[in-house]
Structures are given as structure tokens and as C-alpha cells.
Motif scaffolding. Structure first.
Motif, short mmCIF file in Angstrom:
data_model
loop_
_atom_site.label_atom_id
_atom_site.label_comp_id
_atom_site.label_asym_id
_atom_site.label_seq_id
_atom_site.Cartn_x
_atom_site.Cartn_y
_atom_site.Cartn_z
N TYR A 168 0.84 -1.20 0.00
CA TYR A 168 0.00 0.00 0.00
C TYR A 168 0.88 1.26 0.00
O TYR A 168 0.58 2.24 -0.68
CB TYR A 168 -0.93 0.02 1.22
CG TYR A 168 -1.68 -1.26 1.43
CD1 TYR A 168 -2.38 -1.87 0.38
CD2 TYR A 168 -1.70 -1.89 2.67
CE1 TYR A 168 -3.08 -3.04 0.56
CE2 TYR A 168 -2.39 -3.07 2.86
CZ TYR A 168 -3.08 -3.65 1.81
OH TYR A 168 -3.75 -4.83 2.00
N THR B 10 -9.31 0.83 8.98
CA THR B 10 -9.48 0.78 7.53
C THR B 10 -8.87 -0.50 6.97
O THR B 10 -7.73 -0.85 7.30
CB THR B 10 -8.80 1.99 6.85
OG1 THR B 10 -9.41 3.20 7.34
CG2 THR B 10 -8.98 1.93 5.34
N TYR C 119 -7.70 -2.27 3.45
CA TYR C 119 -7.29 -1.79 2.14
C TYR C 119 -7.31 -2.91 1.09
O TYR C 119 -6.97 -4.06 1.39
CB TYR C 119 -5.88 -1.20 2.20
CG TYR C 119 -5.77 -0.01 3.13
CD1 TYR C 119 -6.09 1.27 2.70
CD2 TYR C 119 -5.34 -0.18 4.44
CE1 TYR C 119 -6.00 2.36 3.54
CE2 TYR C 119 -5.24 0.91 5.31
CZ TYR C 119 -5.58 2.17 4.85
OH TYR C 119 -5.48 3.25 5.70
#
Length: 208
Positions: free
Chosen positions: A92, A111, A113
Motif C-alpha cells: 500500500y 481501515t 485496504y
């Protein structure tokens, strides 16, 4: 010109192949490890080390991994071989950049991803590998602390966008998307690969 071997996470395979063709790196060869090693990151250093042991001498070797949850163990192993990896904690960072990832995390720590690869293989790597297909109640166990899913896209693809939205719905998470392109993956590979074009064998050959 010394040949270059890239030992990569399978999650980066497609993008690295595109960059090899686009940059006409005819002396570069790619070998990938299974992407599902990310479900057991403690196994990544040993898997990469096995590839290094099997590699032939007289070539430059690059590792296309971040730390990927190994807690510094990958770096410790690579240091013994004098082999460099991609910068950042994970892929990421490679795509979005460390500052963008820090901002996303600060805004919402909970979060989850996805990248293009993870969207394409969501059912296999998440639903099947984590046992959710057999036990749907595990969604709450694995993702109960998450609040949103962020899709970091490498290509503007309406089909993948739709698949990413479905993944967020399936996990019960709010959805956001951010187009990253290839981010620093290309610049990092250029920096790591192209010096090998002019270096001599003694400077670039790694040793056990």
C-alpha cells in the motif's frame, strides 16, 4: 550487463511484468511467491530466503516486498545477503505513498485496504482463505474493528470498482476509492534496477 532477478510478492506480479515490458528491461527476470503468504507473514522471510539460496550467482537480486507484517525479520534476513527491498511497510505504501497512507490511517484507523490484485482475488484470499465461505459469522470476528474499506486502484477500471464495492458490502464496511496508479513502484524499480546496467560483476554479485 548483469542479469537482474526480482523476487516478488505475487500481489505485485502483474504490475511488475507491465513495468518490465514498458521499460524494455530485457535482462530482468521475475520470480513470485504466493500472495497468500500475507495471511502468515511470519513465513515470508524464510520463503524469500529459500529463493535467495536457490538463485544463481553472478546476478543482481532485488526483493519486491515491503516489511509486510514481518516485524523487521525480512530486513534482518535480507541484510545478511546484502539484498535490497522496496521501501515502505507494505505494498500500500508502494502504491499510495507513506504520507498518504499515514493520512488515511489517521483519519480512520479501522481501515481495510484493497489493491487491484486483492480486488481480483478477494474471494480466494479473503473469503476462502479466512474461512468466511464456510463460516460467515467470522466476518464479525475478523472485521468487527474495521469501519471502512479503501480501494487503492492502480487502473481506472469500472469492473474492479464494482467488485471493490461489493467486497465492502460483503464485509459491512463503508467504501472509499483512491486512484494511485503505480505510485512509487516504477520509480523504486528504476532506481534499484538501472544502476546494475553499468555496474561491474564484483560490485553487484551477492554472496551467501
Amino acid at each position: 550487463m548483469l542479469p537482474v532477478l526480482i523476487i516478488a510478492c505475487g500481489a505485485l506480479s502483474r504490475e511488475i511484468k507491465v513495468l518490465i515490458r514498458a521499460n524494455d528491461w530485457r535482462n530482468v527476470r521475475l520470480e513470485c511467491l504466493p500472495a497468500n503468504l500475507h495471511n502468515r507473514p511470519e513465513r515470508i522471510p524464510a520463503a524469500v530466503a529459500e529463493k535467495l539460496e536457490m538463485a544463481s550467482q553472478g546476478q543482481r537480486i532485488l526483493v519486491a516486498y515491503g516489511d509486510c507484517g514481518t516485524g523487521g525479520q525480512l530486513d534482518a534476513m535480507l541484510g545478511a545477503y546484502g539484498v535490497e527491498r522496496l521501501p515502505g511497510a507494505h505494498c500500500y505504501d508502494t502504491y499510495a505513498g507513506e504520507s498518504v497512507m499515514a493520512a488515511l490511517s489517521e483519519h480512520e484507523p479501522g481501515t481495510f485496504y484493497l489493491t487491484d490484485f486483492l480486488v481480483r482475488h478477494f474471494d480466494r484470499l479473503v473469503i476462502q482463505e479466512l474461512g468466511i465461505a464456510r463460516h460467515p459469522e467470522l466476518v464479525g470476528t475478523y472485521f468487527g474493528q474495521y469501519r471502512r474499506l479503501v480501494y487503492l486502484s492502480q487502473r481506472r477500471d469500472p469492473f474492479l470498482e464494482a467488485q471493490a464495492r461489493r467486497a465492502a458490502d460483503r464485509l459491512g464496511l463503508a467504501y472509499e476509492s483512491h486512484y494511485t496508479g503505480y505510485g512509487s513502484l516504477e520509480t523504486s524499480l528504476v532506481r534499484l534496477i538501472e544502476p546494475a546496467d553499468t555496474a561491474n560483476t564484483e560490485e553487484t554479485t551477492w554472496a551467501h
